[in-house]
Motif scaffolding. Structure first.
Motif, PDB file in Angstrom:
ATOM      1  N   HIS A  61      -1.884  -7.893   9.326  1.00 60.11           N
ATOM      2  CA  HIS A  61      -3.217  -8.408   9.062  1.00 60.11           C
ATOM      3  C   HIS A  61      -3.420  -8.402   7.553  1.00 60.11           C
ATOM      4  O   HIS A  61      -3.432  -7.330   6.940  1.00 60.11           O
ATOM      5  CB  HIS A  61      -4.288  -7.549   9.729  1.00 60.11           C
ATOM      6  N   ARG A  62      -3.604  -9.575   6.986  1.00 59.85           N
ATOM      7  CA  ARG A  62      -3.751  -9.678   5.541  1.00 59.85           C
ATOM      8  C   ARG A  62      -5.221  -9.573   5.138  1.00 59.85           C
ATOM      9  O   ARG A  62      -5.791 -10.484   4.568  1.00 59.85           O
ATOM     10  CB  ARG A  62      -3.151 -10.990   5.038  1.00 59.85           C
ATOM     11  N   HIS A  63      -5.846  -8.489   5.504  1.00 60.37           N
ATOM     12  CA  HIS A  63      -7.178  -8.188   5.009  1.00 60.37           C
ATOM     13  C   HIS A  63      -7.439  -6.692   5.140  1.00 60.37           C
ATOM     14  O   HIS A  63      -6.736  -5.990   5.878  1.00 60.37           O
ATOM     15  CB  HIS A  63      -8.268  -8.996   5.730  1.00 60.37           C
ATOM     16  N   ARG A  64      -8.434  -6.233   4.434  1.00 64.26           N
ATOM     17  CA  ARG A  64      -8.745  -4.802   4.409  1.00 64.26           C
ATOM     18  C   ARG A  64      -9.288  -4.370   5.760  1.00 64.26           C
ATOM     19  O   ARG A  64     -10.193  -4.996   6.308  1.00 64.26           O
ATOM     20  CB  ARG A  64      -9.754  -4.495   3.299  1.00 64.26           C
ATOM     21  N   ASP A  87      -4.674  -5.714   2.457  1.00 67.49           N
ATOM     22  CA  ASP A  87      -5.200  -6.953   1.883  1.00 67.49           C
ATOM     23  C   ASP A  87      -4.662  -7.236   0.489  1.00 67.49           C
ATOM     24  O   ASP A  87      -5.049  -8.220  -0.148  1.00 67.49           O
ATOM     25  CB  ASP A  87      -6.733  -6.905   1.822  1.00 67.49           C
ATOM     26  N   TRP A 144      -1.894  -3.161   8.360  1.00 67.33           N
ATOM     27  CA  TRP A 144      -3.095  -3.714   7.724  1.00 67.33           C
ATOM     28  C   TRP A 144      -3.012  -3.483   6.215  1.00 67.33           C
ATOM     29  O   TRP A 144      -2.802  -2.354   5.756  1.00 67.33           O
ATOM     30  CB  TRP A 144      -4.350  -3.016   8.242  1.00 67.33           C
ATOM     31  N   PRO A 182       1.814 -11.314  -0.315  1.00 69.91           N
ATOM     32  CA  PRO A 182       0.988 -10.347   0.403  1.00 69.91           C
ATOM     33  C   PRO A 182       1.827  -9.186   0.933  1.00 69.91           C
ATOM     34  O   PRO A 182       2.900  -9.394   1.520  1.00 69.91           O
ATOM     35  CB  PRO A 182       0.388 -11.175   1.553  1.00 69.91           C
TER      36      PRO A 182
END
Length: 250
Positions: A105-108, A62, A60, A84
């Motif tokens: 997962h490209r988000h916080r 972001d 994980w 990313p």
């Protein structure tokens, strides 16, 4: 893994260790890990874990790669700037170690996101995420491998408050965000120190998976790069801890 012969050849240096051996390599192959942070700590940690043959690794993050990252985030190069971090790291791990299933997962990450791993790895760079991961690990009865680095110093520990009676959690060690806490991009850090911490995090994860040695449960390893010394400090569970205190109260 692709075959018995390839397995033995690739992992023979682990197989030769009596604390790991063939059974330990199989445990690594069956392990599922969730790592929050694909930067200075997460990069080297993930590289060693994938090389060790862990079965599944969830990443994980972001953020995107910045040129200022290249001084310490050795998993990235000039060609990765602007890309990313989670996806780029996952792609490189998959290419180098195809037997490890890597998802990204490209988000916080936040408390609302479920984590697939049996062991959680805190390679984040901020206190809110550390506290949230600590709470998630405690509530779900999973081990949390924690690392942090700043300046010339680093620290590594394993928190198992939801698993082991009397074991402290991260908030027992740091009850509240320190008043002098600074954002990651506002402090200097020696690149090699982040590598040392990330590698130590991978080592603790391997120990947890295989049952080798004594993981840093109830202890924290403190590294002083300037003085060239390391020391281990015992941690105690805090009965007043807002995360795990209720299980320690008399």
């Amino acid at each position: 893994m692709s075959g018995a012969t390839v397995d033995i050849e690739r992992h023979k240096r682990h197989i030769l260790l009596k604390e790991i051996g063939g059974p330990g390599v199989q445990k690594l192959r069956g392990a599922a890990l969730s790592m929050v942070g694909a930067g200075a700590l997460g990069g080297p940690c993930a590289l060693y874990l994938a090389a060790a043959g862990v079965g599944r690794l969830e990443i994980w993050d972001d953020d995107v790669v910045d040129r200022s990252n290249l001084q310490r985030q050795v998993q990235f190069g000039e060609g990765d700037v602007g890309q990313p971090k989670a996806e780029t790291l996952a792609s490189k791990l998959q290419a180098a170690h195809p037997d490890t299933q890597v998802s990204w997962h490209r988000h916080r990450w936040s408390e609302s996101h479920p984590l697939a791993g049996d062991i959680l790895i805190d390679a984040s760079d901020n206190f809110p995420t550390r506290y949230a991961l600590n709470a998630a690990a405690h509530a779900s009865r999973r081990a949390l491998v924690h690392g942090a680095a700043a300046g010339w110093s680093g620290q590594v520990s394993v928190f198992t408050s939801g698993l082991k009676p009397g074991a402290p959690c991260y908030r027992c060690w740091v009850p509240e965000t320190p008043p002098d806490a600074e954002a990651c991009d506002e402090v200097g850090v020696v690149g090699a120190m982040t590598g040392m911490v990330g590698a130590a995090m991978a080592l603790e994860t391997v120990k947890l998976i295989t049952g080798a040695g004594a993981p840093l449960i109830g202890r924290i390893l403190l590294m002083d790069g300037l003085a060239g010394v390391q020391r281990t400090v015992k941690l105690k569970a805090d009965a007043s801890c807002s995360t795990c205190g209720s299980i320690h109260a008399d």
